[in-house]
Motif scaffolding. Structure first.
Motif, PDB file in Angstrom:
ATOM      1  N   SER A  68       5.418   0.087  12.931  1.00  0.00           N
ATOM      2  CA  SER A  68       4.358  -0.323  12.011  1.00  0.00           C
ATOM      3  C   SER A  68       4.331  -1.839  11.933  1.00  0.00           C
ATOM      4  CB  SER A  68       4.628   0.261  10.620  1.00  0.00           C
ATOM      5  OG  SER A  68       4.773   1.654  10.730  1.00  0.00           O
ATOM      6  N   GLY A  94       6.645  10.315   4.563  1.00  0.00           N
ATOM      7  CA  GLY A  94       6.779   9.590   5.832  1.00  0.00           C
ATOM      8  C   GLY A  94       5.608   9.541   6.779  1.00  0.00           C
ATOM      9  N   MET A 124      -5.196   5.108   3.531  1.00  0.00           N
ATOM     10  CA  MET A 124      -5.382   6.453   2.964  1.00  0.00           C
ATOM     11  C   MET A 124      -4.965   6.542   1.501  1.00  0.00           C
ATOM     12  SD  MET A 124      -4.047   9.097   5.838  1.00  0.00           S
ATOM     13  CE  MET A 124      -2.483   8.330   6.156  1.00  0.00           C
ATOM     14  N   MET A 184       4.046   8.583   0.077  1.00  0.00           N
ATOM     15  CA  MET A 184       4.176   8.357   1.513  1.00  0.00           C
ATOM     16  C   MET A 184       5.609   7.931   1.866  1.00  0.00           C
ATOM     17  SD  MET A 184       2.077   8.532   4.058  1.00  0.00           S
ATOM     18  CE  MET A 184       1.266   7.745   5.431  1.00  0.00           C
ATOM     19  N   VAL A 244      -1.997  -0.523   9.453  1.00  0.00           N
ATOM     20  CA  VAL A 244      -2.839  -0.005   8.369  1.00  0.00           C
ATOM     21  C   VAL A 244      -3.805  -1.118   7.970  1.00  0.00           C
ATOM     22  CG1 VAL A 244      -2.874   0.814   5.978  1.00  0.00           C
ATOM     23  CG2 VAL A 244      -1.052   1.549   7.523  1.00  0.00           C
ATOM     24  N   THR A 273      11.117   9.958  10.376  1.00  0.00           N
ATOM     25  CA  THR A 273      10.408   8.985   9.584  1.00  0.00           C
ATOM     26  C   THR A 273      11.133   8.821   8.259  1.00  0.00           C
ATOM     27  OG1 THR A 273       8.229   8.471   8.644  1.00  0.00           O
ATOM     28  CG2 THR A 273       8.746  10.797   8.875  1.00  0.00           C
ATOM     29  N   THR A 277       9.128   6.798  13.701  1.00  0.00           N
ATOM     30  CA  THR A 277       8.253   5.765  13.156  1.00  0.00           C
ATOM     31  C   THR A 277       9.104   4.820  12.327  1.00  0.00           C
ATOM     32  OG1 THR A 277       6.485   7.405  12.968  1.00  0.00           O
ATOM     33  CG2 THR A 277       6.153   5.333  11.830  1.00  0.00           C
ATOM     34  N   THR A 278       9.015   3.526  12.615  1.00  0.00           N
ATOM     35  CA  THR A 278       9.892   2.561  11.951  1.00  0.00           C
ATOM     36  C   THR A 278       9.171   1.250  11.680  1.00  0.00           C
ATOM     37  OG1 THR A 278      11.911   1.235  12.232  1.00  0.00           O
ATOM     38  CG2 THR A 278      10.768   1.871  14.243  1.00  0.00           C
ATOM     39  N   ASN A 338      -0.300   3.675  -5.222  1.00  0.00           N
ATOM     40  CA  ASN A 338      -0.805   2.479  -4.537  1.00  0.00           C
ATOM     41  C   ASN A 338      -2.187   2.032  -5.023  1.00  0.00           C
ATOM     42  OD1 ASN A 338      -2.429   4.343  -3.299  1.00  0.00           O
ATOM     43  ND2 ASN A 338      -1.654   4.032  -1.223  1.00  0.00           N
ATOM     44  N   TYR A 359       0.816  -1.214   0.000  1.00  0.00           N
ATOM     45  CA  TYR A 359       0.000   0.000   0.000  1.00  0.00           C
ATOM     46  C   TYR A 359       0.851   1.267   0.000  1.00  0.00           C
ATOM     47  CZ  TYR A 359       1.175  -0.479   4.912  1.00  0.00           C
ATOM     48  OH  TYR A 359       1.862  -0.640   6.078  1.00  0.00           O
ATOM     49  N   GLY A 388      10.319   6.903   4.030  1.00  0.00           N
ATOM     50  CA  GLY A 388      11.157   5.724   3.929  1.00  0.00           C
ATOM     51  C   GLY A 388      11.342   5.079   5.318  1.00  0.00           C
ATOM     52  N   GLU A 389      12.364   4.287   5.380  1.00  0.00           N
ATOM     53  CA  GLU A 389      12.665   3.663   6.659  1.00  0.00           C
ATOM     54  C   GLU A 389      13.819   4.435   7.307  1.00  0.00           C
ATOM     55  OE1 GLU A 389      11.421   1.697   8.834  1.00  0.00           O
ATOM     56  OE2 GLU A 389      13.240   1.975  10.003  1.00  0.00           O
ATOM     57  N   VAL A 421      -2.933   8.379  -0.029  1.00  0.00           N
ATOM     58  CA  VAL A 421      -1.696   9.147  -0.181  1.00  0.00           C
ATOM     59  C   VAL A 421      -0.984   8.730  -1.466  1.00  0.00           C
ATOM     60  CG1 VAL A 421      -1.098   9.729   2.178  1.00  0.00           C
ATOM     61  CG2 VAL A 421      -0.677   7.437   1.348  1.00  0.00           C
TER      62      VAL A 421
HETATM   63  N1  SAM Z   1       8.961   3.006   7.209  1.00  0.00           N
HETATM   64  C1  SAM Z   1       8.463   3.487   8.431  1.00  0.00           C
HETATM   65  C2  SAM Z   1       7.256   2.692   8.864  1.00  0.00           C
HETATM   66  O1  SAM Z   1       6.651   2.016   8.039  1.00  0.00           O
HETATM   67  O2  SAM Z   1       6.930   2.775  10.044  1.00  0.00           O
HETATM   68  C3  SAM Z   1       8.130   4.980   8.432  1.00  0.00           C
HETATM   69  C4  SAM Z   1       7.521   5.547   7.192  1.00  0.00           C
HETATM   70  S1  SAM Z   1       5.895   4.951   6.803  1.00  0.00           S
HETATM   71  C5  SAM Z   1       5.537   5.813   5.323  1.00  0.00           C
HETATM   72  C6  SAM Z   1       4.910   5.771   8.053  1.00  0.00           C
HETATM   73  C7  SAM Z   1       3.563   5.185   8.331  1.00  0.00           C
HETATM   74  O3  SAM Z   1       2.728   5.424   7.231  1.00  0.00           O
HETATM   75  C8  SAM Z   1       3.546   3.692   8.572  1.00  0.00           C
HETATM   76  O4  SAM Z   1       2.922   3.410   9.805  1.00  0.00           O
HETATM   77  C9  SAM Z   1       2.730   3.162   7.419  1.00  0.00           C
HETATM   78  O5  SAM Z   1       2.026   2.009   7.748  1.00  0.00           O
HETATM   79  C10 SAM Z   1       1.846   4.326   7.102  1.00  0.00           C
HETATM   80  N2  SAM Z   1       1.296   4.312   5.747  1.00  0.00           N
HETATM   81  C11 SAM Z   1       1.959   4.161   4.583  1.00  0.00           C
HETATM   82  N3  SAM Z   1       1.098   4.200   3.527  1.00  0.00           N
HETATM   83  C12 SAM Z   1      -0.142   4.372   4.052  1.00  0.00           C
HETATM   84  C13 SAM Z   1      -1.438   4.483   3.497  1.00  0.00           C
HETATM   85  N4  SAM Z   1      -1.655   4.422   2.188  1.00  0.00           N
HETATM   86  N5  SAM Z   1      -2.477   4.680   4.339  1.00  0.00           N
HETATM   87  C14 SAM Z   1      -2.287   4.747   5.666  1.00  0.00           C
HETATM   88  N6  SAM Z   1      -1.081   4.668   6.261  1.00  0.00           N
HETATM   89  C15 SAM Z   1      -0.023   4.456   5.466  1.00  0.00           C
END
Ligand code: SAM
Ligand code: SF4
Ligand code: SF4
Length: 335
Positions: A124, A334, A196, A330, A166, A71, A100-101, A202, A28, A73-74, A198
């Motif tokens: 996550s 982040g 979402m 996203m 998510v 945040t 956030t990781t 996706n 996603y 990426g990773e 975003v």
């Molecule tokens: N890579 C790290 C992680 O996944 O925790 C930090 C960046 S990630 C983009 C930040 C958060 O955005 C994560 O909790 C991820 O699950 C959430 N996320 C990414 N795409 C999303 C989406 N389409 N809708 C809702 N949350 C989303």
């Protein structure tokens, strides 16, 4: 000093994306078909250095930011992240530095990050069933690796930990009660996030969203819960606690119950573009001015201008036309 946008919202939170790369390919967020070998990630020279990031962070604090979140990426893909944490922790007026990781590398880094001044982590985790989790992260990392990362973080004092799931309808919604049950009684807080729209890659469809009300209902099939008052203005999760005292959960309903009215977040992309909304498309470049010799006061003024001009309330206007597209990914901004 504080600053308000056109809707009277102060700047309180500053989110820093330190890289657009990731060791996961969550379907996603960074679908493999798009984020493959040919995908052009940001070249190293385009990333803000830690010194540059720290200068921007200081300017955000001068304008009222009290909390930082790292945040990506990773974020753990960025080398020596602890050095950045240390520099951020030295800024006067910062109450909280979170990260956030996906936690795949958290066991290795938790202690040094805590030592450097990190306050807490959000992890996550989209499923507790290994097969479901692997099909979502799409790189074969197993649940146990993430659970070990969570334990490592808790052991060094980075808890209580928020666990973000998510929810995608018919993909991992059966995991809702399982994930809730796994962390019930641990002190960690699971937060269920509506999927979402975003980014642009996706393939989001409203049909894939399981609404907050339905998420709650899935939990209520197993446990009695009751609402908890928000902890502070701008808290994005609606909070609930188990009536038997075994803990708390949250629901982030950015699709069905938008919370733009209290949105106090400014975001910085890894290449130095400022975004006042998760659903922005262009951003405001701050790297150019920095590399052209802007002073700290200049940075404050640029950021003040950005915030004072802010009108964003994307989630509240989601159904209207003329919304920005393509939107920033996203994995770049982040969350
Ligand atoms: N890579 C790290 C992680 O996944 O925790 C930090 C960046 S990630 C983009 C930040 C958060 O955005 C994560 O909790 C991820 O699950 C959430 N996320 C990414 N795409 C999303 C989406 N389409 N809708 C809702 N949350 C989303
Ligand atoms: Fe990577 Fe986080 Fe996006 Fe998953 S949600 S692909 S872990 S950036
Ligand atoms: Fe904030 Fe934009 Fe999300 Fe609304 S849609 S809560 S303004 S980031």
């Amino acid at each position: 000093m504080s600053v308000e946008d056109t809707l009277g919202r102060p700047l309180r939170d500053f989110r820093i994306s330190v890289t657009d790369r990731c060791n996961f390919r969550c379907t996603y967020c960074m679908p493999k078909e798009v984020f493959n070998r040919d995908y052009e990630f940001l070249p190293r020279a385009d990333l803000l250095t830690f010194e540059e990031l720290t200068r921007v962070a200081k300017a955000a604090v001068a304008l009222g930011a009290e909390k930082f979140r790292l945040t990506g990426g990773e974020p753990l893909m960025r080398r020596h992240l602890d050095r950045l944490v240390g520099q951020l922790a030295d800024i006067e007026g910062v109450a909280d530095i979170a990260m956030t990781t996906n936690a795949a590398l958290l066991s290795k880094h938790a202690a040094v990050l805590k030592e450097a001044g990190l306050s807490r982590v959000t992890v996550s985790l989209d499923a507790i069933d290994n097969e479901v989790f692997q099909s979502m992260n799409d790189v074969g990392v197993d649940v146990q690796t993430v659970l070990d990362g969570i334990d490592a973080a808790a052991n060094v004092g980075l808890g209580p930990i928020k666990i973000n799931m998510v929810v995608k309808k018919d993909i991992n919604d059966q995991e809702i009660p399982k994930l809730a049950e796994h962390f019930r009684g641990t002190g960690h807080i699971v937060r269920f996030i509506e999927y979402m729209d975003v980014g642009a890659t996706n393939g989001w469809r409203m049909n894939d969203v399981l609404a907050a009300g339905e998420i709650l209902a899935r939990i209520e099939e197993h446990h009695e819960i009751e609402p908890v008052d928000p902890g502070y203005r701008g808290e994005v999760a609606s909070r609930y606690r188990y009536k038997d005292g075994s803990g708390e959960i949250g629901i982030i309903a950015s699709v069905t119950k938008p919370f733009c009215g209290d949105c106090t977040r400014l975001r910085l992309g890894a290449d130095g573009r400022l975004f006042t909304c998760l659903f922005g498309s262009e951003g405001t470049d701050i790297r150019g001015p920095i590399r052209d010799g802007a002073t700290d006061d200049d940075l404050v003024e640029i950021m003040r201008g950005v915030w004072e001009a802010r009108t964003d309330r994307y989630s509240e206007k989601r159904t209207e036309s003329n919304l920005p597209f393509p939107r920033v990914e996203m994995s770049y901004i982040g969350g």
